[in-house]
Structures are given as structure tokens and as C-alpha cells.
Scaffold this motif. Structure first.
Motif, short mmCIF file in Angstrom:
data_model
loop_
_atom_site.label_atom_id
_atom_site.label_comp_id
_atom_site.label_asym_id
_atom_site.label_seq_id
_atom_site.Cartn_x
_atom_site.Cartn_y
_atom_site.Cartn_z
N CYS A 106 -2.23 -6.33 -6.10
CA CYS A 106 -2.18 -5.72 -4.90
C CYS A 106 -0.61 -4.37 -5.55
O CYS A 106 -0.91 -3.78 -4.81
CB CYS A 106 -0.76 -6.92 -3.90
SG CYS A 106 -2.01 -7.56 -3.23
N ARG A 107 -0.37 -4.16 -6.64
CA ARG A 107 0.18 -3.85 -7.59
C ARG A 107 -0.73 -2.10 -7.19
O ARG A 107 -0.41 -1.53 -6.98
CB ARG A 107 0.42 -3.73 -8.59
CG ARG A 107 1.55 -3.18 -9.35
CD ARG A 107 1.95 -3.87 -10.40
NE ARG A 107 2.86 -2.15 -11.62
CZ ARG A 107 3.04 -2.14 -12.20
NH1 ARG A 107 3.22 -3.64 -12.76
NH2 ARG A 107 4.12 -1.20 -12.51
N LEU A 108 -2.05 -2.67 -7.92
CA LEU A 108 -2.86 -1.45 -7.96
C LEU A 108 -3.13 -0.42 -7.50
O LEU A 108 -4.05 -1.61 -6.71
CB LEU A 108 -3.55 -1.12 -9.56
CG LEU A 108 -4.54 0.51 -9.86
CD1 LEU A 108 -3.60 1.60 -9.71
CD2 LEU A 108 -5.03 -0.45 -11.02
N GLN A 109 -3.16 -0.12 -6.76
CA GLN A 109 -3.93 0.91 -5.61
C GLN A 109 -4.75 2.03 -5.39
O GLN A 109 -4.03 2.34 -6.10
CB GLN A 109 -2.91 1.37 -3.83
CG GLN A 109 -2.31 0.03 -3.90
CD GLN A 109 -2.56 -1.12 -2.86
OE1 GLN A 109 -3.10 -0.65 -1.88
NE2 GLN A 109 -2.09 -2.18 -3.03
N ALA A 163 0.62 -1.55 0.05
CA ALA A 163 -0.17 0.00 -0.08
C ALA A 163 0.88 1.33 0.23
O ALA A 163 1.87 1.06 0.75
CB ALA A 163 -0.65 0.20 1.03
N PRO A 164 0.84 2.33 -0.85
CA PRO A 164 1.02 3.37 -0.57
C PRO A 164 1.39 4.22 1.11
O PRO A 164 0.45 4.14 2.09
CB PRO A 164 0.53 4.62 -1.34
CG PRO A 164 -0.90 4.15 -1.48
CD PRO A 164 -1.02 2.76 -1.02
N ALA A 165 2.10 4.17 1.18
CA ALA A 165 2.77 5.12 2.95
C ALA A 165 2.13 6.18 2.99
O ALA A 165 1.50 7.45 2.18
CB ALA A 165 4.29 5.63 3.27
N ARG A 176 2.12 0.84 -5.60
CA ARG A 176 2.39 0.48 -4.85
C ARG A 176 2.74 1.97 -3.90
O ARG A 176 1.59 2.40 -3.58
CB ARG A 176 3.56 -0.34 -4.64
CG ARG A 176 3.10 -1.50 -4.62
CD ARG A 176 4.17 -3.19 -5.00
NE ARG A 176 3.57 -4.00 -4.60
CZ ARG A 176 3.84 -5.00 -5.93
NH1 ARG A 176 4.70 -4.22 -6.85
NH2 ARG A 176 2.97 -6.03 -6.27
N ASN A 177 3.28 2.31 -3.72
CA ASN A 177 3.71 3.90 -2.89
C ASN A 177 3.53 4.96 -4.07
O ASN A 177 4.53 6.23 -3.99
CB ASN A 177 4.98 3.62 -1.76
CG ASN A 177 5.40 4.70 -1.05
OD1 ASN A 177 4.24 4.39 -0.80
ND2 ASN A 177 6.67 4.95 -1.05
N THR A 178 4.23 4.66 -5.58
CA THR A 178 4.25 5.82 -6.11
C THR A 178 3.00 5.65 -6.97
O THR A 178 2.50 5.52 -6.79
CB THR A 178 4.94 4.50 -7.91
OG1 THR A 178 6.21 3.97 -6.79
CG2 THR A 178 5.24 5.66 -8.43
#
Length: 157
Positions: free
Chosen positions: A65-68, A36-38, A90-92
Motif C-alpha cells: 500500500c505504500r507505492l501508489q 492513497a494520494p489525495a 502514499r500522498n507524496t
């Protein structure tokens, strides 16, 4: 009697607009916090939106789980208050599906590597409670790493 119930049900929908219930976005994947993104990444993405007191309303991910995604709206929002969906690899941060926030958006059940956003809009002089315009757009991460819309984004809204 059954015909009467069907007719009355149809009149009820027609009288208040069509607003299909959006099932909650569900996935079968078990994603970790690392997927997940921070919180800081989400806050920076929210800060890049047009000024408003934005609040997070929901979040989720594609099955891989890649596209959040994180859905936000303005404080003390109603159904017609514009909101936005923020996408992340993810976090980008990947950005938003539309340049401006829109009312009546909902993320609906996702696929293996994509997320679907449901857009609704008012048609004619409908009351703000009951938009009948409806369209869905599937999003995924493209081969170039950018957010890719697999369907045209409705220009209403």
C-alpha cells in the motif's frame, strides 16, 4: 488440422504485431483512502505534466500500500496516444518513470513493494495498432525515498 490452426494463429499475430494482453493490476492488500494520494495531490502531479487535457484512466498500488500509481492519458486517446504513470509514496509525489509521456504503456500486476510498467513501441514501419517492441520495468521506492527503476527503461517510444 491442429497444426493449421497454430500456423494461422501465428500468422494472425505476425500480421498485426504482438500486443500481449495486459492483465489488470491486482493486489491482495486492502488499502485505505489514507494510503492513497489525495485528489489535490494527484491533480498537482497531473498539472506538472506537459500541457494536454489529461484524464485519469486507472490507479492502483503495490501490495504493501505504500507505492501508489495513477495512469493518465490524453482526452479522446487511441492506443498510440502518449500517456504517463504518476507514482506516489502514499500522498507524496515521486514523479514519473520517463520525462516525456509515451504511447503503449500499461501497469501490470504488482509485487509486494513494487509496480511493473509494460512499455511497447513500434518496430520499423508497423501500423500504429500493433507494436511488437516490448519491455517491462519494475519500480519501487528506494532506500532514499525516491522512485527507483529496478530494470532499464527502454529508450524506444
Amino acid at each position: 488440422m491442429r497444426l493449421l490452426a497454430v500456423v494461422l494463429g501465428g500468422l494472425t499475430l505476425a500480421g498485426c504485431g504482438f500486443s500481449p494482453p495486459a492483465p489488470p493490476a491486482v493486489t491482495t492488500a486492502v488499502c485505505t483512502d489514507a494510503d492513497a494520494p489525495a485528489p489535490e495531490t494527484v491533480q498537482r502531479a497531473i498539472a506538472a505534466l506537459p500541457p494536454a487535457p489529461w484524464v485519469e484512466t486507472s490507479r492502483g498500488h503495490a501490495n504493501d500500500c505504500r507505492l501508489q500509481w495513477v495512469e493518465v492519458t490524453q482526452e479522446q486517446a487511441t492506443a498510440s496516444t502518449p500517456g504517463q504513470v504518476l507514482f506516489f509514496d502514499r500522498n507524496t509525489p515521486l514523479g514519473t518513470p520517463t520525462p516525456e509521456p509515451r504511447p503503449y504503456i500499461t501497469v501490470v500486476p504488482s509485487g509486494p513493494d513494487g509496480v511493473t510498467v509494460q512499455y511497447q513501441w513500434l518496430v520499423g514501419d508497423e501500423p500504429s495498432c500493433c507494436p511488437t517492441g516490448l519491455g517491462t520495468v519494475r519500480f519501487r521506492i528506494g532506500s532514499d525515498g525516491a522512485l527507483a527503476a529496478l530494470d532499464p527503461v527502454p529508450n524506444q517510444g
